[in-house]
Design a protein around this motif. Structure first.
Motif: not given
Length: 356
Positions: A112-114, A118-120, A126-130, A147-148
């Protein structure tokens, strides 16, 4: 999932932030709550989320009254104005957090995360910090986290207000596309009228804890129920001019307009009223034209694709939209006419629109 406010009142101390508000949001609909600061928009979101409890009235999600249902059991997702991301977690972990909290299987979380990343367009982040993301990327992470979960209702609390103008326009388009793809009931709070007109299937305009008008964006824009709604929608704002009925014609700002069908008796009874005309419904000429009225140009605001012209006529100030290349200058005369077919009229005492 349908969401309903049934005569909901919410007070903070002696102040009624919401006063017997009733509103029905249909399944899959995006409804925008629009209004000035302090009108009760965010309070309505917090009531649906369960972060506040109504003092009276009912809140329903589907057929269930949720007044006393804990927030965790409502299956709604809220996107906050300040993103509310966990700075010590990666983008993947931030998106996955609500699924981890619900003890979802690891493989399902990954899938679900992937999918939502991908959609957004977040797959490469994915490996970065905010802190390593731009404002637009952080906003998309906040959206992805909502969304997830596959909630029954999305609650958006001014999610674009921290973005710059260009990024806000881009993200607004992404939100529109997502809403169309997901088809999930959405309540979106904003004070940005362009955002409201673009995103909302219907818009509710609030003032002082009450809903002034609720309907399709263009209905509110062209047929506002009162002067407040008319003035709140549109940039530049609608021109509101003192007007009167003289010799069977409407006279305003030195111009004469035909009386719309069905309004002659209503306008005749009060004689003096207010005329509302949108800036795009004021046509300009640089030379005398039959039927046009002379005015004096005060201010020109060139914004690239058009010029906003502020002028005076018969002591009244009028704002018009003009072509970017219209050869006019401040201090010079200009001639204008107003589109009487698109004008609206208000009672000066109550502010309500005078309708046929």
């Amino acid at each position: 999932m349908k969401v309903q406010f049934d005569r909901v009142t919410k007070r903070f101390g002696s102040n009624a932030v919401l006063d017997e508000v009733s509103l029905e949001i249909e399944p899959g609909e995006c409804v925008v709550l629009l209004g000035p600061s302090g009108c009760g928009k965010t309070t309505m979101l917090r009531l649906v989320a369960g972060l506040e409890t109504p003092d009276s009235g009912r809140i329903l999600i589907g057929d269930r009254i949720v007044n006393d249902v804990p927030p965790a059991d409502r299956n709604v997702a809220m996107v906050f104005q300040n993103y509310a991301l966990y700075p010590h977690l990666s983008v993947y972990e931030n998106i996955a957090f609500p699924l981890i909290a619900r003890r979802t299987a690891v493989d399902e979380i990954r899938r679900r995360v992937n999918d939502v990343a991908s959609r957004l367009e977040l797959a490469s982040c994915l490996t970065r910090r905010p802190a390593q993301l731009s404002g637009g990327q952080q906003q998309r992470v906040a959206l992805a986290r909502a969304i997830v979960r596959n909630p029954v209702v999305y609650l958006m609390d001014e999610p674009l207000s921290n973005l710059d103008a260009q990024l806000r326009t881009q993200t607004r388009g992404e939100l529109k596309r997502l809403q169309q793809v997901l088809g999930t009931t959405t309540i979106h709070v904003t004070h940005d009228q362009a955002e409201a007109m673009t995103l909302g299937h219907r818009v509710a305009i609030l003032r002082a804890g009450r809903i002034e008008q609720f309907g399709a964006p263009l209905e509110l824009y062209r047929r506002p129920i009162n002067r407040f709604v008319a003035g709140f929608l549109g940039s530049p704002a609608i021109n509101i001019l003192p007007a009167s009925l003289t010799s069977g014609e409407i006279v305003a700002a030195g111009a004469r307009l035909r009386v719309p069908a069905g309004l002659r008796d209503a306008l005749g009874r009060i004689q003096k009223f207010e005329l509302g005309v949108r800036p795009e419904d004021v046509q300009l000429r640089v030379s005398p034209d039959p039927g046009a009225v002379e005015a004096r140009v005060e201010i020109l605001e060139a914004i690239g694709n058009e010029t906003i012209v502020t002028m005076t006529s018969a002591g009244d100030r009028i704002v018009a939209r003009a072509a970017a290349d219209l050869p006019i200058e401040a201090g010079h005369p200009v001639w204008f006419r107003m589109d009487d077919a698109k004008a609206v009229f208000f009672d000066p005492a109550s502010g309500t629109r005078i309708a046929p």
